[in-house]
Scaffold this active site. Structure first.
Site, PDB file in Angstrom:
ATOM      1  N   GLU A  63       9.198  80.331  -4.164  1.00 24.23           N
ATOM      2  CA  GLU A  63       9.604  81.722  -4.305  1.00 24.23           C
ATOM      3  C   GLU A  63       8.735  82.578  -3.395  1.00 24.23           C
ATOM      4  O   GLU A  63       7.524  82.351  -3.354  1.00 24.23           O
ATOM      5  CB  GLU A  63       9.442  82.222  -5.751  1.00 24.23           C
ATOM      6  CG  GLU A  63      10.036  83.609  -5.930  1.00 24.23           C
ATOM      7  CD  GLU A  63       9.943  84.142  -7.368  1.00 24.23           C
ATOM      8  OE1 GLU A  63       9.333  83.482  -8.221  1.00 24.23           O
ATOM      9  OE2 GLU A  63      10.486  85.216  -7.604  1.00 24.23           O
TER      10      GLU A  63
ATOM     11  N   GLY B 226      -0.081  84.470  -9.695  1.00 28.27           N
ATOM     12  CA  GLY B 226      -0.582  83.971 -10.977  1.00 28.27           C
ATOM     13  C   GLY B 226      -0.025  82.598 -11.326  1.00 28.27           C
ATOM     14  O   GLY B 226      -0.771  81.680 -11.651  1.00 28.27           O
ATOM     15  N   ALA B 227       1.290  82.471 -11.250  1.00 25.86           N
ATOM     16  CA  ALA B 227       1.915  81.213 -11.620  1.00 25.86           C
ATOM     17  C   ALA B 227       3.383  81.259 -11.232  1.00 25.86           C
ATOM     18  O   ALA B 227       3.905  82.319 -10.888  1.00 25.86           O
ATOM     19  CB  ALA B 227       1.795  80.964 -13.121  1.00 25.86           C
ATOM     20  N   MET B 228       4.047  80.103 -11.332  1.00 24.60           N
ATOM     21  CA  MET B 228       5.431  80.004 -10.862  1.00 24.60           C
ATOM     22  C   MET B 228       6.269  79.155 -11.798  1.00 24.60           C
ATOM     23  O   MET B 228       5.873  78.057 -12.191  1.00 24.60           O
ATOM     24  CB  MET B 228       5.426  79.415  -9.450  1.00 24.60           C
ATOM     25  CG  MET B 228       6.796  79.286  -8.837  1.00 24.60           C
ATOM     26  SD  MET B 228       7.611  80.913  -8.678  1.00 24.60           S
ATOM     27  CE  MET B 228       9.309  80.423  -8.865  1.00 24.60           C
ATOM     28  N   GLU B 229       7.463  79.676 -12.094  1.00 24.44           N
ATOM     29  CA  GLU B 229       8.319  79.129 -13.153  1.00 24.44           C
ATOM     30  C   GLU B 229       9.260  78.021 -12.700  1.00 24.44           C
ATOM     31  O   GLU B 229      10.319  77.839 -13.316  1.00 24.44           O
ATOM     32  CB  GLU B 229       9.144  80.283 -13.740  1.00 24.44           C
ATOM     33  CG  GLU B 229      10.234  80.859 -12.807  1.00 24.44           C
ATOM     34  CD  GLU B 229       9.839  82.092 -12.022  1.00 24.44           C
ATOM     35  OE1 GLU B 229       8.622  82.302 -11.802  1.00 24.44           O
ATOM     36  OE2 GLU B 229      10.737  82.856 -11.614  1.00 24.44           O
ATOM     37  N   ASN B 230       8.930  77.242 -11.675  1.00 24.91           N
ATOM     38  CA  ASN B 230       9.809  76.160 -11.212  1.00 24.91           C
ATOM     39  C   ASN B 230      10.394  75.390 -12.395  1.00 24.91           C
ATOM     40  O   ASN B 230       9.694  75.058 -13.340  1.00 24.91           O
ATOM     41  CB  ASN B 230       9.016  75.195 -10.342  1.00 24.91           C
ATOM     42  CG  ASN B 230       8.108  75.898  -9.374  1.00 24.91           C
ATOM     43  OD1 ASN B 230       8.565  76.663  -8.553  1.00 24.91           O
ATOM     44  ND2 ASN B 230       6.808  75.682  -9.511  1.00 24.91           N
TER      45      ASN B 230
ATOM     46  N   GLU C 187       5.838  82.390 -17.870  1.00 30.16           N
ATOM     47  CA  GLU C 187       6.518  81.375 -17.052  1.00 30.16           C
ATOM     48  C   GLU C 187       7.475  80.561 -17.916  1.00 30.16           C
ATOM     49  O   GLU C 187       8.572  80.222 -17.482  1.00 30.16           O
ATOM     50  CB  GLU C 187       5.506  80.460 -16.357  1.00 30.16           C
ATOM     51  CG  GLU C 187       4.451  81.175 -15.508  1.00 30.16           C
ATOM     52  CD  GLU C 187       5.004  82.196 -14.541  1.00 30.16           C
ATOM     53  OE1 GLU C 187       6.148  82.041 -14.076  1.00 30.16           O
ATOM     54  OE2 GLU C 187       4.296  83.196 -14.259  1.00 30.16           O
TER      55      GLU C 187
ATOM     56  N   HIS D   1      10.692  82.376 -18.470  1.00 25.94           N
ATOM     57  CA  HIS D   1      11.573  82.386 -17.291  1.00 25.94           C
ATOM     58  C   HIS D   1      12.625  81.275 -17.371  1.00 25.94           C
ATOM     59  O   HIS D   1      13.638  81.351 -16.688  1.00 25.94           O
ATOM     60  CB  HIS D   1      10.759  82.188 -16.017  1.00 25.94           C
ATOM     61  CG  HIS D   1      10.308  83.451 -15.352  1.00 25.94           C
ATOM     62  ND1 HIS D   1      11.134  84.534 -15.158  1.00 25.94           N
ATOM     63  CD2 HIS D   1       9.117  83.791 -14.793  1.00 25.94           C
ATOM     64  CE1 HIS D   1      10.457  85.489 -14.515  1.00 25.94           C
ATOM     65  NE2 HIS D   1       9.231  85.068 -14.288  1.00 25.94           N
TER      66      HIS D   1
ATOM     67  N   GLU E 177      12.073  89.530 -13.552  1.00 26.53           N
ATOM     68  CA  GLU E 177      10.656  89.835 -13.765  1.00 26.53           C
ATOM     69  C   GLU E 177      10.443  90.939 -14.800  1.00 26.53           C
ATOM     70  O   GLU E 177       9.590  90.818 -15.682  1.00 26.53           O
ATOM     71  CB  GLU E 177       9.965  90.181 -12.446  1.00 26.53           C
ATOM     72  CG  GLU E 177       9.911  89.011 -11.450  1.00 26.53           C
ATOM     73  CD  GLU E 177       9.258  87.753 -12.009  1.00 26.53           C
ATOM     74  OE1 GLU E 177       8.595  87.827 -13.068  1.00 26.53           O
ATOM     75  OE2 GLU E 177       9.419  86.674 -11.390  1.00 26.53           O
TER      76      GLU E 177
HETATM   77  N1  PHE Z   1       7.829  84.339 -10.142  1.00 29.08           N
HETATM   78  C1  PHE Z   1       6.423  84.335 -10.416  1.00 29.08           C
HETATM   79  C2  PHE Z   1       6.248  85.021 -11.772  1.00 29.08           C
HETATM   80  O1  PHE Z   1       6.337  84.460 -12.763  1.00 29.08           O
HETATM   81  C3  PHE Z   1       5.581  85.046  -9.448  1.00 29.08           C
HETATM   82  C4  PHE Z   1       5.513  84.463  -8.099  1.00 29.08           C
HETATM   83  C5  PHE Z   1       6.198  85.045  -7.056  1.00 29.08           C
HETATM   84  C6  PHE Z   1       4.733  83.366  -7.846  1.00 29.08           C
HETATM   85  C7  PHE Z   1       6.127  84.539  -5.786  1.00 29.08           C
HETATM   86  C8  PHE Z   1       4.637  82.863  -6.579  1.00 29.08           C
HETATM   87  C9  PHE Z   1       5.341  83.455  -5.546  1.00 29.08           C
HETATM   88  O2  PHE Z   1       6.143  86.180 -11.897  1.00 29.08           O
HETATM   89 ZN    ZN Z   2       7.709  86.229 -13.535  1.00 36.24          ZN
END
Ligand code: PHE
Ligand code: ZN
Length: 876
Positions: A129, A269-273, A306, A309, A328
């Site tokens: 992302e 911070g983190a990523m919701e893959n 996360e 998400h 978001e």
């Molecule tokens: N989508 C992530 C979140 O939970 C944020 C994010 C965006 C992480 C872009 C990495 C790169 O908010």
């Molecule tokens: Zn988010």
């Protein structure tokens, strides 16, 4: 544009559905030393929704070396069959349905931008992302192309025993040369921004969760081996989040496995893959010996965020990046509600509002102001902002308020059901709210499209038993949006009598009502037996700036008696801002404020034991930036003198109280949980007041220094060790070399060392610029590690105004040099930090000139990310 190149602009108005869809994507990722080969097999089908049937298939791809390209098994030739057009791969006259297989070579080892596939401390990981997938393979890198991914990873077996991707593991085995492979299949179609891959040698904490319908889900949290003991809090938070989402939103988890990997090098911070979240270590690791209470709370909320998400973002995703707040804003609202239910609702609300008002409001009133749903961007990375996240959450909260909890839940059920598996818009979300409630939210939707913080001006009048509240709304112009329209604003209010009790407002004896403002000016009338004290915007019912000429007596009444936690806090803040304004603008002294302020604080202190966390919120002075933003022009040194002077004066005047609180809430041994955190918070605040007074010679520095020294030498937890160290170092009380000892003790704990750097970069005063300069040369400083960069440069620029705005401009020079250096390493981080210059136009002329010169100097050659921010700030 005078310097440098203008960036191309992407506009919401130009949105077109994708020309081809990709039902299935098969990836084969061969991780080798020095390079990686990615083979992607895409099944393409023309999208029936795209009526104009474009001739060319266009795929995104950046930093890829194309090795081969075949269409239905036929090798394509460059020139005749396809062309590489900058960051695009173009195949003219592509068929309506076909399979395209590409092989590309990439170099994760050289990837310091931390987008796409990269390495962190010996492991491989990904961040896609918003537009990172195009650095892994050629693909339509946009959120409205949903595909079923099957991913095979090959790697050396001993260096990378663990091979992870989205979905469920379906195959694994040995390969020649001490290598192995694993195949993962994700049954849920997803946009490529949710793709993830990890390969490494990691420790694992396992558990299970049984869903409401009785399915058992394997939970696996991974980190470097030395961090295995820091995963319990995240696991606990995850399980609570899973149960909460079932109870409150009716959302169950959908795969058989949910995994989180902790990574040191991470931009956000983190990523919701899907099924494989990747986290910045700072947002997942926690242990009382190394982690402060504030960080514990952050881990809980980010893990939940996360996880949430999975529905608000993954199952229902965004049509395009202009809709970012669809996932978001909604997910922040969901994580805030979760934190409220897990902790004290009143305290969490004040913390969230404090953050919004003191960080998002300035963004919305400065050069970067943009609507929650922007209409145009240069780099989408620059729009992962407090406006999209925090103001977006407030817009969802207002809809929750307007519909009531029950209808809101019906509307979110409808939203999840109707749009499951689709990529949709903010309008689709609001349409569900309208459909369920019958409300017309046409005017309300302006909250999404109009930037700026609305200002409400309230006046009142009481006569003949009638109380009239006149409320006017006005949204000041923001860049590119000179004329603003009136918004629909829910204003929750109560009216208090002389004793601070709420007066009945209707025949049923209700004492709270919601006034809905729609016009530029509206009058609201109440029959009342006496002139009340208005308790306005209760719970912070709308993200607005409220002006009402409260008397000091009214504020004291609200602070003492209001049942609404936000209004009490707001009253305290107004008292502090007023006192500071008398110092800054009227030349009064800090001591002049004591006769009025000290008794107010004493009343709060007297009841502090009832709710120590809330007392700490009420007793804390506003941050210097918050104070500075209320005065024009911005004179940072004067603001610093005022705030630090008032803190020291209150520290001295109330010293007996602070000492008593410090003793009363001293803990013999560490205790976990919200109540203990609240007590530590209040105690640390009391000690910070004492240290401030001691630092200015108003109290016995030896006594305070020794007390803090004991806290530091025999800490019950990192909250106390770090808090004591900060108080010592910031107030010149560290005469025992504790700062150096701390660094020796924690040299092997990067997250603790981040704190060590941050404490030094936030020592007030211009001398800290030189100190920060030296920190950049410290052997433990790493330009490629975003957490470390934020710890020094981020905290200096955003959290230490009296140093950053050093009168000689040295802070700006360091800022500009750092941005330039970072821009060559990680443009996203450079651009994000550059926002620290956004107060340029508010500064007194001499400083504004110096900051402007420094930033203009780095504009030539800036990356697209950095250029967009610099141009906004410089007003190019
Ligand atoms: N989508 C992530 C979140 O939970 C944020 C994010 C965006 C992480 C872009 C990495 C790169 O908010
Ligand atoms: Zn988010």
């Amino acid at each position: 544009m005078r310097d440098g190149q203008p960036n191309p602009v992407t506009r919401l108005a130009d949105y077109q559905p994708p020309a081809w869809l990709i039902p299935d994507t098969t990836l084969d990722v061969d991780l080798r030393d020095g390079h990686t080969l990615v083979t992607a097999r895409l099944t393409l089908r023309r999208n029936p929704e795209r009526a104009d049937k474009p001739e060319d298939l266009v795929l995104d791809g950046e930093h890829l070396e194309l090795r081969s390209l075949t269409l239905d098994g036929r090798e394509l030739n460059p020139g005749d069959d396809y062309r590489l057009d900058g960051p695009k791969l173009v195949i003219p006259g592509a068929p309506d349905a076909f399979t395209l297989t590409s092989v590309v070579r990439i170099e994760p080892e050289k990837n310091t931008a931390l987008e796409g596939l990269y390495r962190s401390n010996g492991m491989y990981c990904t961040q896609c992302e918003a537009e990172g997938f195009r650095r892994i393979t050629f693909f339509p890198d946009r959120p409205d192309v949903l595909s079923r991914f099957t991913t095979t990873i090959h790697a050396d077996k001993s260096a990378y025993p663990l091979l992870l991707s989205n979905g469920n593991p379906v195959d694994a085995g040995e390969e020649e040369g001490d290598r192995h492979f694993a195949t993962w299949e994700d049954p849920f179609p997803k946009p490529c921004y949710l793709f993830a891959l990890v390969a490494g040698d990691l420790a694992c904490l396992s558990d299970t969760f049984t869903t409401a319908s009785g399915r058992e889900v394997a939970l696996r949290l991974y980190a470097e081996h030395r961090d295995l003991d820091k995963l319990d809090h995240a696991m606990d938070s995850l399980k609570r989040a899973m149960a909460w989402d079932e109870q409150v939103f009716g959302r169950e988890y959908d795969l058989d496995i949910f995994q989180i990997v902790a990574v040191s090098h991470f931009n956000m911070g983190a990523m919701e893959n899907k099924g494989l979240n990747i986290f910045n270590t700072s947002c997942v690791l926690a242990h009382p010996d190394t982690t402060t209470d504030a960080a514990f709370e952050r881990v809980e909320s980010v893990v939940a965020h996360e996880y949430f998400h999975n529905w608000s973002g993954n199952r229902v995703t965004c049509r395009d990046w202009f809709q970012l707040s669809l996932k978001e804003g909604f997910t922040v609202f969901r994580d805030q509600e979760f934190s409220s239910d897990m902790n004290s609702r009143a305290v969490v609300r004040v913390e969230n509002v404090d953050f919004l008002v003191n960080h998002q409001f300035p963004e919305d009133q400065g050069p970067m102001a943009h609507p929650v749903r922007p209409a145009a961007y240069q780099k989408i990375d620059n729009f992962y902002t407090l406006t999209v996240y925090e103001k977006g959450a407030e817009i969802v909260r207002m809809q929750h308020q307007l519909l009531g909890a029950k209808d809101f839940r019906r509307a979110t059920d409808l939203y999840f059901e109707r749009f499951d598996g689709q990529a949709v818009t903010c309008d689709d979300f609001v349409a569900c709210m309208e459909e369920v409630s019958g409300l017309d939210l046409t005017q309300f939707k302006r909250w999404y499209s109009q930037a700026g913080t609305p200002v409400l001006t309230v006046t009142d009048d009481y006569r003949d038993g009638e109380y009239q509240l006149t409320i006017e709304q006005h949204t000041p112009a923001t860049p590119g949006e000179p004329d603003k329209q009136p918004l629909m604003i829910p204003i929750k209010l109560a009216l208090l009598d002389g004793q601070g009790r709420p007066l009945p407002l209707d025949d049923q004896g209700g004492t709270e009502t919601v006034a809905i403002l729609r016009e530029p000016r509206q009058v609201f009338r109440f029959r009342l037996p006496e002139q009340p004290t208005p308790s306005l915007l209760r719970g912070f019912s709308a993200p607005v700036s409220l002006r009402y000429d409260f008397s000091e007596e009214q504020l004291v009444t609200l602070l003492a008696h209001d049942s609404d936690g936000f209004c009490r806090w707001d009253a305290a803040q107004r008292l502090y801002f007023a006192a500071l304004a008398r110092i800054i603008d009227d030349g009064e002294s800090a001591a002049d404020q004591l006769p009025r302020l000290a008794p107010v604080l004493e009343r709060v202190i007297a009841r502090a034991a009832e709710d120590p966390a809330q007392a700490a919120l009420l007793l804390g002075l506003p941050a210097e930036n918050a104070v500075g933003d209320r005065h024009a022009p911005l004179r940072p040194q004067r603001v610093h003198q005022a705030v630090s002077g008032l803190r020291a004066a209150l520290g001295e005047a109330l010293a007996d109280h602070w000492w008593r609180l410090a003793e009363q809430f001293d803990e013999p041994r560490y205790q976990s949980g919200g109540d203990a955190m609240g007590r530590r918070r209040l105690r640390r605040l009391a000690l910070a007041y004492l240290a401030a007074a001691a630092g200015q010679g108003a109290l016995d520095a030896t006594r305070v220094g020794e007390y803090l020294g004991r806290d530091f030498d025999q800490p019950t937890c990192m909250t106390n060790a770090q808090g004591a160290l900060r108080d010592l170092v910031h107030n010149g009380l560290d005469d025992q070399g504790r700062l150096a000892r701390f660094a020796e003790q924690w040299a092997d704990e990067p997250l603790v060392m981040d704190q060590w750097f941050a404490i030094q970069a936030t020592v007030p005063g211009p001398d800290t610029v030189a100190r920060a300069e030296a920190l950049l040369d410290h052997p433990a400083f790493e330009w490629t590690l975003p957490n470390r960069v934020r710890a020094v440069i981020g905290t200096l620029v955003n959290g230490n105004p009296s140093a950053f705005h050093a009168p000689d401009g040295s802070g700006y020079a360091l800022f500009a040099r750092a941005l330039k250096k970072l821009d060559g390493i990680n443009p996203q981080i450079a651009a994000r930090l550059a926002n620290g210059g956004a107060r340029l136009k508010r500064l007194e002329p001499d400083l504004a000139g110096k900051l402007g010169d420094a930033l203009r100097g780095i504009r030539p050659g800036a990356s697209a990310n950095l250029a967009e921010v610099l141009d906004r700030i410089l007003g190019a």
